[in-house]
Design a protein around this motif. Sequence first.
Motif, short mmCIF file in Angstrom:
data_model
loop_
_atom_site.label_atom_id
_atom_site.label_comp_id
_atom_site.label_asym_id
_atom_site.label_seq_id
_atom_site.Cartn_x
_atom_site.Cartn_y
_atom_site.Cartn_z
N THR A 155 0.83 -1.21 0.00
CA THR A 155 0.00 0.00 0.00
C THR A 155 0.86 1.26 0.00
O THR A 155 0.36 2.36 -0.22
N CYS A 192 -1.27 -6.15 -8.81
CA CYS A 192 -2.22 -6.45 -7.74
C CYS A 192 -3.65 -6.05 -8.07
O CYS A 192 -4.55 -6.24 -7.23
N VAL A 217 -7.29 -7.34 -6.57
CA VAL A 217 -7.08 -8.17 -5.39
C VAL A 217 -7.15 -7.28 -4.15
O VAL A 217 -6.59 -6.18 -4.13
N GLU A 218 -7.83 -7.74 -3.12
CA GLU A 218 -7.93 -6.98 -1.88
C GLU A 218 -6.54 -6.75 -1.30
O GLU A 218 -5.73 -7.69 -1.23
N PRO A 219 -6.24 -5.51 -0.85
CA PRO A 219 -4.91 -5.21 -0.29
C PRO A 219 -4.55 -6.10 0.89
O PRO A 219 -3.37 -6.34 1.16
N GLY A 220 -5.58 -6.58 1.60
CA GLY A 220 -5.31 -7.40 2.78
C GLY A 220 -5.11 -8.88 2.48
O GLY A 220 -4.98 -9.67 3.42
N HIS A 221 -5.05 -9.25 1.22
CA HIS A 221 -4.82 -10.66 0.87
C HIS A 221 -3.54 -11.14 1.55
O HIS A 221 -2.50 -10.46 1.51
#
Length: 319
Positions: A193, A222, A225-229
């Motif tokens: 991030t 990315c 795709v969710e940043p918290g993957h």
Amino acid sequence: MTEWRSRSANAASILTLRQISAVLPPEQAWGLWAARQIVARIMDTFGPSLSGTTTVPVDTRTSDRRRVVGEWVYGRGVGHDATARAIYFVHGSGYALCSPRTHRRLTAWLSQLTGLPVFSIDYRLAPRHRFPSAADDVRAGWDWLIDDCGKSPKDLAIAGDSAGGHLAVDLLLQPEVPHPAALVLLSPLLDLTFELARTWERSRRDPAIRSRDAARLVELYCAGVEPGHPRLALDVSGGRPLPPALIHAGGAEMLAADAIALAEDMRRSGGDCDLHIWPDQAHVFQALPRISPSAAPAMREIASFIANSLYDSSIGEVG
């Protein structure tokens, strides 16, 4: 004199590479092509000599049919005869820009200093190949070295720079992956991030690139795709302890914040990690000895660390 040269190089970067990266749109084919050409030219112009280096291309498959593409790199004086020990190298540059070819001067130097062959993985690049393509290719390369080439993990070291550092750490956090004897990370990317980088930027701007421009590049890999993957937002402090590690970063680069956080997380999980922030140095300065006088001592430190970790201090010439 060393400090003056480094600061002069950083100033030149601010006037050139930093400005170029701000105007090249990586989302467009022409912008990405131009960025790849510029980075390749910089690596070639300011990298170490390739004199005496030989390479052997690899395009094969693992026993379970996963494709492995890369090259064996033999630095000057390093023979092609079979050896148990080797280095697995994972290049960086935002999952989208570089290749074993752009990093060949760096891997050849690493090979020459350690006396070991280096296998440099040629993973698929974004935006054509998005997450988890690069991570899958890095895993395939590691499995091929162990399962198909018959190498023992204790006879191997893994090294990676920038995004290659993120890929290497992701690989080693997987519970079933055998660990190497050593891990070396150059200016590793941890926080995709770029919040850590933005915080660092508030006190000192990176001479090569802005955090927002780096984030645009990484987004090519990315996107969607969710940043918290968990394979992107790596839980290093809560994961399995990583092998003995050496982390280098430049004091002038924004990813110094990532290097510091990664070292702290490794220690928190029970791993052994040495962190060296080199004053006034830019991103992956080890690849640019013709403008960075700190590159040579940094590489000697890396070679010594690898030799000691592989339990053979007689490997290569590291002095």
